[in-house]
Design a protein around this motif. Structure first.
Motif, PDB file in Angstrom:
ATOM      1  N   GLY A 117     -53.240 -20.247  15.376  1.00 19.24           N
ATOM      2  CA  GLY A 117     -52.450 -21.349  14.813  1.00 19.24           C
ATOM      3  C   GLY A 117     -52.102 -21.095  13.361  1.00 19.24           C
ATOM      4  N   LEU A 118     -53.059 -20.593  12.601  1.00 15.76           N
ATOM      5  CA  LEU A 118     -52.813 -20.286  11.198  1.00 15.76           C
ATOM      6  C   LEU A 118     -51.833 -19.116  11.068  1.00 15.76           C
ATOM      7  N   SER A 119     -51.947 -18.146  11.956  1.00 19.20           N
ATOM      8  CA  SER A 119     -51.010 -17.012  11.949  1.00 19.20           C
ATOM      9  C   SER A 119     -49.590 -17.466  12.271  1.00 19.20           C
ATOM     10  N   ASN A 120     -49.460 -18.377  13.228  1.00 17.80           N
ATOM     11  CA  ASN A 120     -48.140 -18.911  13.565  1.00 17.80           C
ATOM     12  C   ASN A 120     -47.539 -19.665  12.387  1.00 17.80           C
ATOM     13  N   LEU A 121     -48.358 -20.430  11.715  1.00 19.67           N
ATOM     14  CA  LEU A 121     -47.884 -21.171  10.551  1.00 19.67           C
ATOM     15  C   LEU A 121     -47.421 -20.210   9.457  1.00 19.67           C
ATOM     16  N   ALA A 122     -48.126 -19.108   9.297  1.00 24.66           N
ATOM     17  CA  ALA A 122     -47.768 -18.129   8.265  1.00 24.66           C
ATOM     18  C   ALA A 122     -46.386 -17.546   8.500  1.00 24.66           C
ATOM     19  N   LEU A 123     -45.978 -17.450   9.741  1.00 30.12           N
ATOM     20  CA  LEU A 123     -44.634 -16.944  10.045  1.00 30.12           C
ATOM     21  C   LEU A 123     -43.554 -17.923   9.617  1.00 30.12           C
ATOM     22  N   VAL A 124     -43.855 -19.211   9.735  1.00 30.37           N
ATOM     23  CA  VAL A 124     -42.871 -20.249   9.451  1.00 30.37           C
ATOM     24  C   VAL A 124     -42.940 -20.731   8.004  1.00 30.37           C
ATOM     25  N   LYS A 125     -44.143 -20.932   7.502  1.00 33.26           N
ATOM     26  CA  LYS A 125     -44.354 -21.499   6.163  1.00 33.26           C
ATOM     27  C   LYS A 125     -45.434 -20.706   5.414  1.00 33.26           C
ATOM     28  N   PRO A 126     -45.117 -19.497   4.956  1.00 34.82           N
ATOM     29  CA  PRO A 126     -46.150 -18.678   4.303  1.00 34.82           C
ATOM     30  C   PRO A 126     -46.752 -19.317   3.056  1.00 34.82           C
ATOM     31  N   GLU A 127     -45.958 -20.042   2.290  1.00 39.08           N
ATOM     32  CA  GLU A 127     -46.494 -20.650   1.068  1.00 39.08           C
ATOM     33  C   GLU A 127     -47.453 -21.786   1.388  1.00 39.08           C
ATOM     34  N   LYS A 128     -47.200 -22.505   2.463  1.00 40.31           N
ATOM     35  CA  LYS A 128     -48.091 -23.586   2.876  1.00 40.31           C
ATOM     36  C   LYS A 128     -49.384 -23.017   3.470  1.00 40.31           C
ATOM     37  N   TRP A 188     -39.675 -38.500   7.053  1.00 39.20           N
ATOM     38  CA  TRP A 188     -39.961 -37.083   6.782  1.00 39.20           C
ATOM     39  C   TRP A 188     -41.277 -36.675   7.429  1.00 39.20           C
ATOM     40  N   ILE A 189     -42.278 -37.551   7.310  1.00 38.00           N
ATOM     41  CA  ILE A 189     -43.583 -37.237   7.895  1.00 38.00           C
ATOM     42  C   ILE A 189     -43.469 -37.157   9.415  1.00 38.00           C
ATOM     43  N   THR A 190     -42.762 -38.095  10.014  1.00 38.98           N
ATOM     44  CA  THR A 190     -42.592 -38.091  11.459  1.00 38.98           C
ATOM     45  C   THR A 190     -41.883 -36.825  11.908  1.00 38.98           C
ATOM     46  N   GLU A 191     -40.812 -36.471  11.257  1.00 43.17           N
ATOM     47  CA  GLU A 191     -40.070 -35.260  11.617  1.00 43.17           C
ATOM     48  C   GLU A 191     -40.930 -34.017  11.408  1.00 43.17           C
ATOM     49  N   PHE A 192     -41.674 -34.006  10.325  1.00 41.89           N
ATOM     50  CA  PHE A 192     -42.545 -32.867  10.066  1.00 41.89           C
ATOM     51  C   PHE A 192     -43.580 -32.700  11.172  1.00 41.89           C
ATOM     52  N   LEU A 193     -44.231 -33.795  11.563  1.00 45.96           N
ATOM     53  CA  LEU A 193     -45.257 -33.715  12.592  1.00 45.96           C
ATOM     54  C   LEU A 193     -44.681 -33.245  13.921  1.00 45.96           C
ATOM     55  N   LEU A 194     -43.493 -33.710  14.253  1.00 44.88           N
ATOM     56  CA  LEU A 194     -42.852 -33.245  15.483  1.00 44.88           C
ATOM     57  C   LEU A 194     -42.542 -31.756  15.418  1.00 44.88           C
ATOM     58  N   THR A 195     -42.036 -31.299  14.290  1.00 47.43           N
ATOM     59  CA  THR A 195     -41.737 -29.884  14.112  1.00 47.43           C
ATOM     60  C   THR A 195     -43.006 -29.054  14.151  1.00 47.43           C
ATOM     61  N   LEU A 196     -44.042 -29.549  13.520  1.00 44.46           N
ATOM     62  CA  LEU A 196     -45.317 -28.845  13.502  1.00 44.46           C
ATOM     63  C   LEU A 196     -45.844 -28.651  14.915  1.00 44.46           C
ATOM     64  N   ARG A 197     -45.796 -29.675  15.705  1.00 46.18           N
ATOM     65  CA  ARG A 197     -46.271 -29.584  17.093  1.00 46.18           C
ATOM     66  C   ARG A 197     -45.445 -28.594  17.905  1.00 46.18           C
ATOM     67  N   ARG A 198     -44.131 -28.610  17.712  1.00 45.61           N
ATOM     68  CA  ARG A 198     -43.256 -27.742  18.505  1.00 45.61           C
ATOM     69  C   ARG A 198     -43.323 -26.286  18.100  1.00 45.61           C
ATOM     70  N   ASN A 199     -43.321 -26.015  16.811  1.00 46.44           N
ATOM     71  CA  ASN A 199     -43.066 -24.661  16.338  1.00 46.44           C
ATOM     72  C   ASN A 199     -44.251 -23.905  15.775  1.00 46.44           C
ATOM     73  N   CYS A 200     -45.183 -24.577  15.176  1.00 51.33           N
ATOM     74  CA  CYS A 200     -46.175 -23.861  14.368  1.00 51.33           C
ATOM     75  C   CYS A 200     -47.476 -23.570  15.100  1.00 51.33           C
ATOM     76  N   TRP A 201     -47.961 -24.522  15.852  1.00 47.83           N
ATOM     77  CA  TRP A 201     -49.345 -24.415  16.283  1.00 47.83           C
ATOM     78  C   TRP A 201     -49.525 -23.895  17.696  1.00 47.83           C
ATOM     79  N   ARG A 202     -48.612 -24.155  18.541  1.00 50.17           N
ATOM     80  CA  ARG A 202     -48.813 -23.763  19.957  1.00 50.17           C
ATOM     81  C   ARG A 202     -48.079 -22.462  20.234  1.00 50.17           C
ATOM     82  N   GLU A 203     -48.775 -21.590  20.919  1.00 55.82           N
ATOM     83  CA  GLU A 203     -48.166 -20.301  21.265  1.00 55.82           C
ATOM     84  C   GLU A 203     -47.280 -20.432  22.483  1.00 55.82           C
TER      85      GLU A 203
END
Length: 91
Positions: free
Chosen positions: A17-28, A76-91
């Motif tokens: 999950g952290l590796s996936n996030l690094a691809l999308v948001k390296p600074e975060k 913004w928070i709602t949209e962020f959480l939806l994006t996070l679930r879709r793109n960052c954490w699940r393989e």
């Protein structure tokens, strides 16, 4: 040293999950890693960090950052959480 600490504190689901996030948001990702390392160094982690805990930590850090800048808007928070679930954490 960073990677060895992170390997010790993350469980098997959180590492990818952290590796996936690094691809999308390296600074975060760096902020999340720094926070986890700090918590580990001060003995604040009683167990390995799961994917769910990692998501909560990321949301907490995002909230803190947005609140400090006066940018806290519910849509913004709602949209962020939806994006996070879709793109960052699940393989």
């Amino acid at each position: 040293m960073r990677n060895s600490i992170l390997t010790q504190v993350l469980d098997q689901s959180a590492g990818p999950g952290l590796s996936n996030l690094a691809l999308v948001k390296p600074e975060k990702t760096k902020a999340v890693e720094n926070y986890l390392i700090q918590m580990a160094r001060y003995g604040q982690l009683s167990e390995k960090v799961s994917l769910d805990s990692l998501e909560e930590l990321y949301c907490y850090l995002l909230y803190q950052n947005m609140a400090s800048k006066g940018q806290l808007h519910l849509h913004w928070i709602t949209e962020f959480l939806l994006t996070l679930r879709r793109n960052c954490w699940r393989e």
